[in-house]
Design a protein around this motif. Structure first.
Motif, PDB file in Angstrom:
ATOM      1  N   GLU A 106     -47.402   3.018 -48.763  1.00  0.00           N
ATOM      2  CA  GLU A 106     -48.637   3.221 -49.605  1.00  0.00           C
ATOM      3  C   GLU A 106     -48.135   3.161 -51.107  1.00  0.00           C
ATOM      4  OE1 GLU A 106     -52.722   3.948 -49.740  1.00  0.00           O
ATOM      5  OE2 GLU A 106     -51.612   2.927 -47.897  1.00  0.00           O
ATOM      6  N   TYR A 107     -47.686   3.908 -51.415  1.00  0.00           N
ATOM      7  CA  TYR A 107     -47.387   3.863 -53.259  1.00  0.00           C
ATOM      8  C   TYR A 107     -45.406   2.672 -53.369  1.00  0.00           C
ATOM      9  CZ  TYR A 107     -45.733   5.444 -57.513  1.00  0.00           C
ATOM     10  OH  TYR A 107     -45.837   6.052 -59.156  1.00  0.00           O
ATOM     11  N   ARG A 162     -55.533   9.440 -42.852  1.00  0.00           N
ATOM     12  CA  ARG A 162     -54.395   8.478 -44.046  1.00  0.00           C
ATOM     13  C   ARG A 162     -52.668   8.558 -43.609  1.00  0.00           C
ATOM     14  NH1 ARG A 162     -56.865   3.631 -47.784  1.00  0.00           N
ATOM     15  NH2 ARG A 162     -55.219   2.952 -48.178  1.00  0.00           N
ATOM     16  N   TYR A 163     -52.495   9.288 -44.366  1.00  0.00           N
ATOM     17  CA  TYR A 163     -51.618  10.162 -44.776  1.00  0.00           C
ATOM     18  C   TYR A 163     -50.717  11.331 -43.970  1.00  0.00           C
ATOM     19  CZ  TYR A 163     -52.600   7.246 -49.099  1.00  0.00           C
ATOM     20  OH  TYR A 163     -53.016   6.377 -49.806  1.00  0.00           O
ATOM     21  N   ASN A 164     -50.941  11.264 -42.593  1.00  0.00           N
ATOM     22  CA  ASN A 164     -50.179  12.371 -42.194  1.00  0.00           C
ATOM     23  C   ASN A 164     -48.896  12.641 -42.471  1.00  0.00           C
ATOM     24  OD1 ASN A 164     -48.619   9.507 -40.909  1.00  0.00           O
ATOM     25  ND2 ASN A 164     -49.240  10.426 -38.892  1.00  0.00           N
ATOM     26  N   SER A 165     -48.180  12.090 -42.860  1.00  0.00           N
ATOM     27  CA  SER A 165     -46.718  12.177 -43.539  1.00  0.00           C
ATOM     28  C   SER A 165     -46.065  11.902 -44.760  1.00  0.00           C
ATOM     29  CB  SER A 165     -45.661  12.007 -42.963  1.00  0.00           C
ATOM     30  OG  SER A 165     -45.696  10.366 -42.373  1.00  0.00           O
ATOM     31  N   GLN A 203     -54.949   6.527 -53.087  1.00  0.00           N
ATOM     32  CA  GLN A 203     -55.469   6.085 -52.109  1.00  0.00           C
ATOM     33  C   GLN A 203     -56.530   4.765 -52.794  1.00  0.00           C
ATOM     34  OE1 GLN A 203     -56.841   7.679 -49.154  1.00  0.00           O
ATOM     35  NE2 GLN A 203     -58.483   6.856 -48.034  1.00  0.00           N
ATOM     36  N   THR A 236     -45.351   8.023 -44.766  1.00  0.00           N
ATOM     37  CA  THR A 236     -46.641   6.889 -44.804  1.00  0.00           C
ATOM     38  C   THR A 236     -47.075   6.939 -46.020  1.00  0.00           C
ATOM     39  OG1 THR A 236     -48.237   9.326 -44.101  1.00  0.00           O
ATOM     40  CG2 THR A 236     -47.498   7.413 -42.782  1.00  0.00           C
ATOM     41  N   LEU A 237     -47.055   8.211 -47.152  1.00  0.00           N
ATOM     42  CA  LEU A 237     -48.230   7.938 -48.233  1.00  0.00           C
ATOM     43  C   LEU A 237     -46.755   6.881 -49.040  1.00  0.00           C
ATOM     44  CD1 LEU A 237     -49.208  10.906 -50.711  1.00  0.00           C
ATOM     45  CD2 LEU A 237     -47.270   9.792 -52.196  1.00  0.00           C
ATOM     46  N   LYS A 242     -54.105  14.686 -48.431  1.00  0.00           N
ATOM     47  CA  LYS A 242     -53.555  15.515 -46.626  1.00  0.00           C
ATOM     48  C   LYS A 242     -54.457  16.070 -46.926  1.00  0.00           C
ATOM     49  CE  LYS A 242     -49.996  16.879 -44.233  1.00  0.00           C
ATOM     50  NZ  LYS A 242     -50.852  16.865 -42.995  1.00  0.00           N
ATOM     51  N   GLN A 265     -49.878  14.180 -55.206  1.00  0.00           N
ATOM     52  CA  GLN A 265     -50.412  13.248 -54.394  1.00  0.00           C
ATOM     53  C   GLN A 265     -51.023  13.972 -52.709  1.00  0.00           C
ATOM     54  OE1 GLN A 265     -52.639  10.371 -54.975  1.00  0.00           O
ATOM     55  NE2 GLN A 265     -52.143  11.416 -57.175  1.00  0.00           N
ATOM     56  N   TYR A 266     -49.638  13.717 -52.645  1.00  0.00           N
ATOM     57  CA  TYR A 266     -49.393  14.343 -51.198  1.00  0.00           C
ATOM     58  C   TYR A 266     -50.033  15.695 -50.233  1.00  0.00           C
ATOM     59  CZ  TYR A 266     -47.902  15.577 -46.213  1.00  0.00           C
ATOM     60  OH  TYR A 266     -47.644  15.410 -44.923  1.00  0.00           O
TER      61      TYR A 266
END
Length: 479
Positions: A319-320, A309-312, A346, A315-316, A302, A297-298
């Protein structure tokens, strides 16, 4: 002190010069300005300097000498050394700057009496050396330095610190250290010597210098794995990793759950710079499936153009975990792979968030208001055209989530239960318009989210850092 190789002229990388450490003349190859070399006489590492470009060389250093007094106390003598070069010979000035006396009280606590040398008055005064700017480095007031180790076994013999592993610890890092904190940590942690001897240096450094709380060590045990609360098969893995306190605490949680592939999971976490427990997600899947899914997903999310939204990976992952928790509350089938592993995290997260309707009862609303009533006015802060604003009611938090298109509305129950705190960041020119939402846990900012869960820009991060230090942590210290 640094040692230098002074030479007149280098021809084809070769030159003859003087070593400032031993004073011997030597011929070296690979000679050029600021290059490194080794003196063939004393073995010191040298920095090469042509005499015509030496300029002003001035070195200074702090070091500590530990001795035992006649009364059985320990005294740490803080020595300041300065070295200036005039010609080839260094001019060295060494003076004792401060003294710290340590003793162990009958109640088992370490007591310290500090003294500093007042140069103008030529006498010793009790206390720490006063400085004009407390938050600016001051060489004279600095008590952190290198450690003189040759007399340590004799000086510590017969004292409560007889088996203190300060020499082994210092020689491992060979960097300036605060001897006082290590002496206190040796008394507070009976197994500090054991941990140093078996090679857990970063763990000991955290215990001595970072005041890490929350880590459970069974210091009544004698075996390493039992002290650390891990499996015997995990000792070599963690030692080779030179594990820190935070990583060990996370790993202990995995051991308590008897989690398979826990070594692979921790290795992945450290590579991704994730220092939090990920067991909420592992409640529904294996370690292998978890890592495979979030990595995929990353790479997918990304790589999307314009998606910040997912800069690292962190953060992902957050959210997961949010997505899984929302699905669980909605009583979805948590054994269904379609629910656990959506093709686009997302979109799946936003879709579930939109379906959730806040069903807050009267008691929750009362609890919510009571939480903010207790802290009203204590977290105020305004700077650079931004300020902190409190939600007036539960509906304000829900409206904030709708306006910024994120799921902060799901946090109201946790706020009412005092598990977290939600605040609003507003621009002073338009305080009614949602800008960023702030989550606070304890004395730290957990996350800051803007429109569609976007991360904070640099100016907002700077504001939050200042607010966290001055208000959150400052209020805690004042209390």
């Amino acid at each position: 002190m640094p040692a230098y190789f002074f030479y007149d002229r280098a021809k084809k990388g070769q030159a003859t010069g003087i070593c400032t450490s031993c004073g011997h003349e030597a011929a070296l190859t690979g000679v050029k300005h600021n290059a490194k070399g080794v003196c063939p006489h004393c073995g010191r590492s040298l920095t090469m300097k042509p005499r015509g470009r030496i300029g002003r060389l001035y070195d200074r250093e702090t070091f500590q000498v530990l001795q035992r007094t006649k009364t059985g106390e320990l005294v740490v003598r803080i020595i300041k050394a300065r070295c200036s070069y005039y010609g080839d010979r260094p001019g060295t000035l060494v003076n004792e700057n401060a003294r710290e006396f340590y003793r162990l009280d009958p109640d088992g606590h370490v007591r310290c009496d500090s003294y500093y040398y007042a140069y103008g008055e030529s006498k010793w005064k009790q206390g720490d050396r006063p400085v004009m700017f407390p938050y600016q480095y001051h060489f004279e007031a600095d008590t952190c330095g290198h450690v003189y180790v040759r007399n340590l076994p004799k000086a510590l013999s017969g004292t409560p610190w007889e088996y203190c592993p300060i020499q082994q610890f210092y020689e491992h890092f060979h960097e300036p250290m605060q001897m006082s904190h290590f002496l206190v940590a040796h008394i507070e942690h009976p197994k500090l010597e054991h941990l140093v001897k078996v090679g857990f240096y970063s763990l000991v450094s955290d215990l001595a210098y970072r005041g890490y709380h929350g880590l459970k060590l069974d210091e009544s045990q004698n075996r390493t794995h039992r002290i650390l609360g891990i499996g015997a098969e995990d000792v070599d893995f963690l030692r080779n990793m030179d594990v820190s306190c935070s990583a060990l605490k996370t790993f202990q949680g995995y051991c308590n759950r008897n989690l398979k592939d826990r070594q692979r999971l921790l290795t992945w976490q450290l590579a991704q710079k994730i220092d939090r427990d990920v067991t909420p997600a592992l409640e529904f899947m294996t370690v292998h499936k978890f890592i495979r899914y979030v990595d995929r997903q990353y790479r997918l999310l990304k790589g999307q153009t314009g998606n910040w939204r997912y800069n690292s990976m962190l953060t992902l992952l957050m959210e997961y975990e949010d997505y899984l928790e929302m699905c669980r509350k909605q009583k979805y089938d948590m054994a269904n792979s379609f629910v656990l592993f959506p093709k686009d995290l997302q979109r799946a997260h936003d879709r579930v968030a939109q379906r959730i309707k806040i069903k807050a009862d009267a008691q929750m609303r009362r609890d919510f208001k009571a939480v903010y009533k207790c802290i009203m006015g204590q977290l105020d802060f305004e700077q650079d055209g931004m300020k902190i604003v409190y939600p007036a009611s539960l509906d304000d938090v829900v409206a904030e989530g709708h306006a910024l298109h994120h799921c902060v509305g799901n946090y109201v129950e946790r706020v009412a239960q005092k598990k977290t705190m939600i605040l609003f960041l507003r621009r002073c020119e338009d305080v009614d318009k949602p800008y960023f939402t702030v989550e606070v846990q304890g004395r730290k900012v957990a996350q800051v989210r803007g429109m569609e869960n976007k991360a904070a820009p640099p100016e907002v991060k700077r504001f939050m850092d200042i607010w966290e230090k001055r208000v959150l942590q400052g209020r805690a210290k004042a209390a």
